[in-house]
Motif scaffolding. Structure first.
Motif, short mmCIF file in Angstrom:
data_model
loop_
_atom_site.label_atom_id
_atom_site.label_comp_id
_atom_site.label_asym_id
_atom_site.label_seq_id
_atom_site.Cartn_x
_atom_site.Cartn_y
_atom_site.Cartn_z
N THR A 75 0.85 -1.19 0.00
CA THR A 75 0.00 0.00 0.00
C THR A 75 0.89 1.25 0.00
O THR A 75 2.07 1.18 0.33
N GLY A 76 0.30 2.37 -0.34
CA GLY A 76 1.04 3.62 -0.43
C GLY A 76 1.69 4.05 0.87
O GLY A 76 2.75 4.68 0.87
N ASP A 77 1.08 3.67 1.99
CA ASP A 77 1.66 4.07 3.28
C ASP A 77 2.87 3.24 3.66
O ASP A 77 3.54 3.53 4.65
N MET A 78 3.21 2.24 2.86
CA MET A 78 4.38 1.41 3.12
C MET A 78 5.62 1.89 2.35
O MET A 78 6.73 1.43 2.63
N LEU A 79 5.45 2.79 1.40
CA LEU A 79 6.53 3.18 0.50
C LEU A 79 7.28 4.42 0.98
O LEU A 79 6.68 5.41 1.37
N ASP A 80 8.59 4.35 0.90
CA ASP A 80 9.48 5.49 1.11
C ASP A 80 10.48 5.44 -0.04
O ASP A 80 11.32 4.53 -0.11
N LEU A 92 17.85 16.90 -9.91
CA LEU A 92 16.69 17.07 -9.05
C LEU A 92 16.53 15.81 -8.21
O LEU A 92 16.56 14.70 -8.73
N ASP A 93 16.41 15.99 -6.91
CA ASP A 93 16.14 14.89 -5.99
C ASP A 93 14.69 15.01 -5.53
O ASP A 93 14.25 16.08 -5.11
N ALA A 94 13.98 13.91 -5.64
CA ALA A 94 12.55 13.90 -5.29
C ALA A 94 12.26 12.67 -4.44
O ALA A 94 13.10 11.77 -4.31
N GLY A 95 11.08 12.64 -3.87
CA GLY A 95 10.74 11.50 -3.04
C GLY A 95 9.24 11.28 -2.94
O GLY A 95 8.43 12.10 -3.41
N MET A 96 8.91 10.18 -2.33
CA MET A 96 7.52 9.85 -2.02
C MET A 96 7.54 9.20 -0.64
O MET A 96 8.31 8.28 -0.38
N ARG A 97 6.68 9.70 0.22
CA ARG A 97 6.58 9.16 1.57
C ARG A 97 5.18 9.43 2.09
O ARG A 97 4.57 10.45 1.78
N PHE A 98 4.69 8.52 2.91
CA PHE A 98 3.37 8.68 3.49
C PHE A 98 3.43 9.75 4.58
O PHE A 98 4.27 9.72 5.46
N LYS A 100 1.36 11.21 7.57
CA LYS A 100 0.22 10.85 8.43
C LYS A 100 -0.80 11.98 8.54
O LYS A 100 -1.99 11.75 8.48
N ASP A 101 -0.31 13.22 8.73
CA ASP A 101 -1.23 14.35 8.91
C ASP A 101 -2.15 14.54 7.70
O ASP A 101 -3.26 15.04 7.84
N MET A 102 -1.66 14.17 6.55
CA MET A 102 -2.45 14.30 5.32
C MET A 102 -3.18 13.00 4.98
O MET A 102 -4.02 13.00 4.09
N ASP A 103 -2.75 11.89 5.61
CA ASP A 103 -3.25 10.57 5.28
C ASP A 103 -3.08 10.30 3.78
O ASP A 103 -4.01 9.87 3.09
N TYR A 104 -1.83 10.57 3.30
CA TYR A 104 -1.60 10.57 1.87
C TYR A 104 -0.14 10.25 1.56
O TYR A 104 0.76 10.78 2.23
N PRO A 105 0.12 9.43 0.53
CA PRO A 105 1.49 9.18 0.09
C PRO A 105 1.96 10.35 -0.81
O PRO A 105 1.70 10.38 -2.00
N LEU A 106 2.62 11.32 -0.20
CA LEU A 106 2.99 12.57 -0.88
C LEU A 106 4.24 12.41 -1.73
O LEU A 106 5.23 11.83 -1.29
N MET A 107 4.19 12.91 -2.94
CA MET A 107 5.35 12.99 -3.82
C MET A 107 5.83 14.43 -3.79
O MET A 107 5.03 15.36 -3.84
#
Length: 117
Positions: A75-80, A92-98, A100-107
């Motif tokens: 699930t999206g909340d498992m990915l870093d 450019l360095d980018a990322g994706m991490r869940f 919690k405050d947004m309840d969203y896997p943010l890119m």
């Protein structure tokens, strides 16, 4: 008609979106989590402009197999994820991490460096 930084950000977004939409739902267990992390990163490295990719899956969300056929779905909340793009002299360095405050896997974009010249 965009800048090299904008193009690098676009490329990072495409790569991160690909990771999310291609791999969420994949069966994962303690036995295959290392292999899955490496496969996701390796697949990202095959794409244009990617110079580095790191994937970590939150092992606290995994559980011990109860039976031979037991697993969880990724699930999206498992990915870093961290990814680096080099486009025409712009890194450019980018990322994706869940988040919690947004309840969203943010890119997101972490950093942009333009090489002189």
């Amino acid at each position: 008609d965009c800048s090299d930084s904008e193009r690098a950000a676009f490329e990072a977004g495409i790569k991160l979106g690909t990771i999310y939409h291609q791999f969420v739902g994949v069966p994962v267990s303690a036995e295959n989590v290392d292999t899955l992390e490496k496969a996701i990163a390796a697949g990202s490295m095959a794409q244009p402009f990617v110079t580095d990719a790191k994937v970590k899956i939150d092992r606290s969300k995994l559980r011990k197999k109860v039976g031979q056929y037991d697993y969880v779905s990724l699930t999206g909340d498992m990915l870093d994820v961290s990814i680096s793009i080099d486009y025409n002299g712009t890194r450019l360095d980018a990322g994706m991490r869940f988040v919690k405050d947004m309840d969203y896997p943010l890119m997101f974009v972490k950093r942009i460096q333009r090489r002189p010249g």
